[in-house]
Design an enzyme around this catalytic site. Structure first.
Site, mmCIF file in Angstrom:
data_model
loop_
_atom_site.group_PDB
_atom_site.id
_atom_site.type_symbol
_atom_site.label_atom_id
_atom_site.label_comp_id
_atom_site.label_asym_id
_atom_site.label_seq_id
_atom_site.Cartn_x
_atom_site.Cartn_y
_atom_site.Cartn_z
ATOM 1 N N ARG A 93 0.888 -1.307 0.217
ATOM 2 C CA ARG A 93 0.206 -0.237 0.036
ATOM 3 C C ARG A 93 0.873 1.451 0.047
ATOM 4 O O ARG A 93 0.574 2.223 -0.620
ATOM 5 C CB ARG A 93 -0.795 -0.062 1.279
ATOM 6 C CG ARG A 93 -1.724 1.283 1.388
ATOM 7 C CD ARG A 93 -2.638 1.074 2.525
ATOM 8 N NE ARG A 93 -3.390 2.787 2.547
ATOM 9 C CZ ARG A 93 -4.465 2.772 3.422
ATOM 10 N NH1 ARG A 93 -4.727 2.001 4.181
ATOM 11 N NH2 ARG A 93 -5.109 3.925 3.315
ATOM 12 N N CYS A 169 -19.328 -2.345 0.618
ATOM 13 C CA CYS A 169 -18.421 -1.150 1.099
ATOM 14 C C CYS A 169 -18.631 -0.559 2.205
ATOM 15 O O CYS A 169 -20.001 -0.085 2.266
ATOM 16 C CB CYS A 169 -17.904 -0.222 0.123
ATOM 17 S SG CYS A 169 -16.811 1.011 0.494
ATOM 18 N N ASP A 170 -17.792 -0.261 3.236
ATOM 19 C CA ASP A 170 -18.668 0.594 4.286
ATOM 20 C C ASP A 170 -18.304 1.929 4.369
ATOM 21 O O ASP A 170 -18.902 2.514 5.247
ATOM 22 C CB ASP A 170 -17.933 -0.025 5.790
ATOM 23 C CG ASP A 170 -16.327 0.420 5.601
ATOM 24 O OD1 ASP A 170 -15.868 0.888 4.662
ATOM 25 O OD2 ASP A 170 -15.647 0.374 6.541
ATOM 26 N N HIS A 200 -17.027 4.123 -4.252
ATOM 27 C CA HIS A 200 -16.007 5.114 -3.937
ATOM 28 C C HIS A 200 -16.534 6.163 -4.908
ATOM 29 O O HIS A 200 -15.344 7.013 -5.239
ATOM 30 C CB HIS A 200 -14.933 4.883 -3.935
ATOM 31 C CG HIS A 200 -14.137 3.943 -2.677
ATOM 32 N ND1 HIS A 200 -12.864 3.620 -2.226
ATOM 33 C CD2 HIS A 200 -15.075 3.700 -1.659
ATOM 34 C CE1 HIS A 200 -12.965 2.845 -1.439
ATOM 35 N NE2 HIS A 200 -14.268 2.821 -0.760
ATOM 36 N N TYR A 266 -14.880 10.084 -1.439
ATOM 37 C CA TYR A 266 -13.652 9.689 -2.356
ATOM 38 C C TYR A 266 -13.764 10.542 -3.771
ATOM 39 O O TYR A 266 -12.747 10.497 -4.522
ATOM 40 C CB TYR A 266 -13.809 8.267 -2.627
ATOM 41 C CG TYR A 266 -13.193 7.334 -1.624
ATOM 42 C CD1 TYR A 266 -11.743 6.799 -1.611
ATOM 43 C CD2 TYR A 266 -14.026 6.810 -0.453
ATOM 44 C CE1 TYR A 266 -11.305 6.060 -0.548
ATOM 45 C CE2 TYR A 266 -13.363 6.322 0.500
ATOM 46 C CZ TYR A 266 -12.363 5.694 0.463
ATOM 47 O OH TYR A 266 -11.521 4.983 1.244
ATOM 48 N N ARG A 286 -0.764 7.880 4.159
ATOM 49 C CA ARG A 286 -1.769 7.150 4.904
ATOM 50 C C ARG A 286 -1.239 5.905 5.293
ATOM 51 O O ARG A 286 -1.655 5.459 6.587
ATOM 52 C CB ARG A 286 -3.179 7.175 4.015
ATOM 53 C CG ARG A 286 -4.196 6.423 4.746
ATOM 54 C CD ARG A 286 -4.711 7.071 5.810
ATOM 55 N NE ARG A 286 -5.653 6.212 6.682
ATOM 56 C CZ ARG A 286 -5.967 6.307 7.934
ATOM 57 N NH1 ARG A 286 -5.307 7.141 8.548
ATOM 58 N NH2 ARG A 286 -6.698 5.593 8.524
#
Length: 443
Positions: A93, A169-170, A200, A266, A286
């Site tokens: 990531r 998706c949360d 998103h 997003y 992040r």
């Protein structure tokens, strides 16, 4: 009530303890007889599993608990596969975020080149889980919340079209909780929403209370002033996470572009890309925040619980936010016809949009899966943005399936975040270099 057997795929995830605590808190809604963890990194999983064994023994000693890296053990005799895997972990990531930033492009885990790189890693991992499930528990359902959900959903649609998989998706759930609290409601469950978009990448068009009263004007007034930041957060300036606070506040600017709707946060990466690059620290992204924060905390706390053999004094928190997973499992198990936002094949849910696009819309969920609710025609602004983004997602899946460098270059070039094909190629070549272990060999 039948007791269910669940395998959590991604047992070594930092989110797993919170999800286990959430499942244990909801046993009256979804009774469980067995929880299994599956992960291809047994050492990492063991640290989480040893603590979860203590938690389960204390709270629900009748539940059988197994942690394994063997697919047959993990996937035999299960009703639900709850999948939240991160292929390449946070180390990859970090590369997804930092490589694009070197070229002045947004570095983010699900958007732009970083999201594409992560998608190329995730596709194989999720398909493997689907295959294990179909081999060992063909009647089970997979509840997938692995990111990047849009690319994963397109991959399962195209490459495993008959799989019993629900992609969810949360993020909209988190935003809806903020909307509810901003106007004095206790929970998002007091709202009924209409929403359309891609994962998103979507917009709320109508929000009502349970009596049918329109809540949009109140919520819009709050968003116009604060975004999705809550007043108490703004006044106290005390927040757990500066990057999320920035995200919630930035919703004010996204909203200004189309005050008829309320946006997913997003969208800031696509509509205000240069602002995001200016705000980013290319040395500390992040991923670094998460590794220094949540990852460090969860692992040290799990190790302490395992060593102590008790959760006394534990700072692990129940992931209330994740209770949507129980709602989804209940809808399948008990045919509750719960209304939920899911990522599903369009098939006319958005009337003037590509039939095979994986869109995020409200669905009624029952034993046979989701029934999407028609959202009608969408305006040109949203339609144009969505068509570009769907093309990116489809090209990524085609690139993975065909091992095509050309299509992946096209996908990155087409992303709204990327300025031109030259930059796209430079970023792609660096991403190819660091993803050799995870991507198909492209030609």
């Amino acid at each position: 009530m039948k007791k269910h057997s669940i395998v959590v795929a991604g047992g070594g995830s930092t989110f797993t303890p919170g999800i286990v605590l959430m499942l244990l808190a909801n046993l009256e809604k979804l009774p469980i007889r067995q929880i299994k963890f599956f992960d291809n990194d047994p050492a990492r999983q063991k640290q989480i599993a040893d603590a979860c064994a203590v938690i389960i023994k204390e709270q629900a000693p009748d539940i059988k608990f197994v942690a394994t890296s063997d697919p047959e053990t993990a996937f035999t005799d299960v009703d639900f596969v709850m999948a939240h895997i991160r292929v390449g972990k946070y180390a990859m990531r970090e590369k997804d975020e930092k490589i694009p930033l070197k070229y002045g492009v947004v570095g983010q885990e699900t958007c732009g080149p970083g999201g594409i790189a992560y998608g190329m890693r995730s596709i194989g991992g999720v398909l493997e889980l689907v295959d294990f499930m179909e081999k060992y528990s063909p009647d089970a359902w997979m509840l997938n919340y692995s990111n990047p959900a849009a690319i994963v959903a397109e991959a399962t649609r195209k490459l495993r079209p008959t799989a019993k998989i629900l992609n969810i998706c949360d993020m909209p759930i988190g935003i809806e909780e903020r909307m509810a609290h901003s106007i004095g409601l206790k929970s998002r469950k007091e709202m009924v929403v209409r929403y359309y978009g891609l994962n998103h990448f979507g917009w709320w068009t109508d929000i009502r209370d349970l009596k049918g009263n329109d809540l949009m004007p109140q919520i819009k007034a709050h968003v116009a002033e604060h975004g999705y930041a809550l007043k108490e957060e703004v006044e106290a300036s005390q927040h757990t996470d500066a990057s999320w606070m920035h995200t919630f506040s930035k919703a004010k600017d996204i909203y200004a572009l189309d005050p008829e709707t309320l946006p997913n946060t997003y969208l800031k990466y696509y509509l205000y890309a240069s602002d995001e690059v200016a705000h980013a620290n290319p040395e500390y992204t992040r991923a670094n925040e998460v590794m220094a924060g949540r990852e460090k905390h969860v692992f040290s706390e799990c190790n302490r619980i395992a060593e102590l053999g008790s959760t006394e004094g534990s700072t692990l928190e129940i992931d209330e936010h994740a209770s949507y997973i129980v709602d989804l499992a209940r809808a399948i198990a008990y045919n509750t016809h719960e209304r939920m936002l899911l990522i599903v094949e369009n098939n006319g849910a958005i009337v003037n949009f590509e039939e095979t696009a994986m869109v995020e819309v409200p669905c009624i969920v029952g034993t046979n899966g989701p029934e999407p609710l028609v959202q009608g025609k969408i305006p040109r602004f949203q339609k144009g943005l969505m068509e570009q983004q769907v093309a990116v997602e489809k090209l990524v899946v085609e690139a993975w399936a065909e091992k095509s460098y050309q299509k992946l270059w096209q996908a990155i070039t087409m992303s709204k975040i990327v300025p031109n094909a030259t930059v796209a190629k430079q970023i792609l070549d660096e991403l190819v270099e660091v993803n050799q272990e995870f991507w198909p060999e492209l030609s």
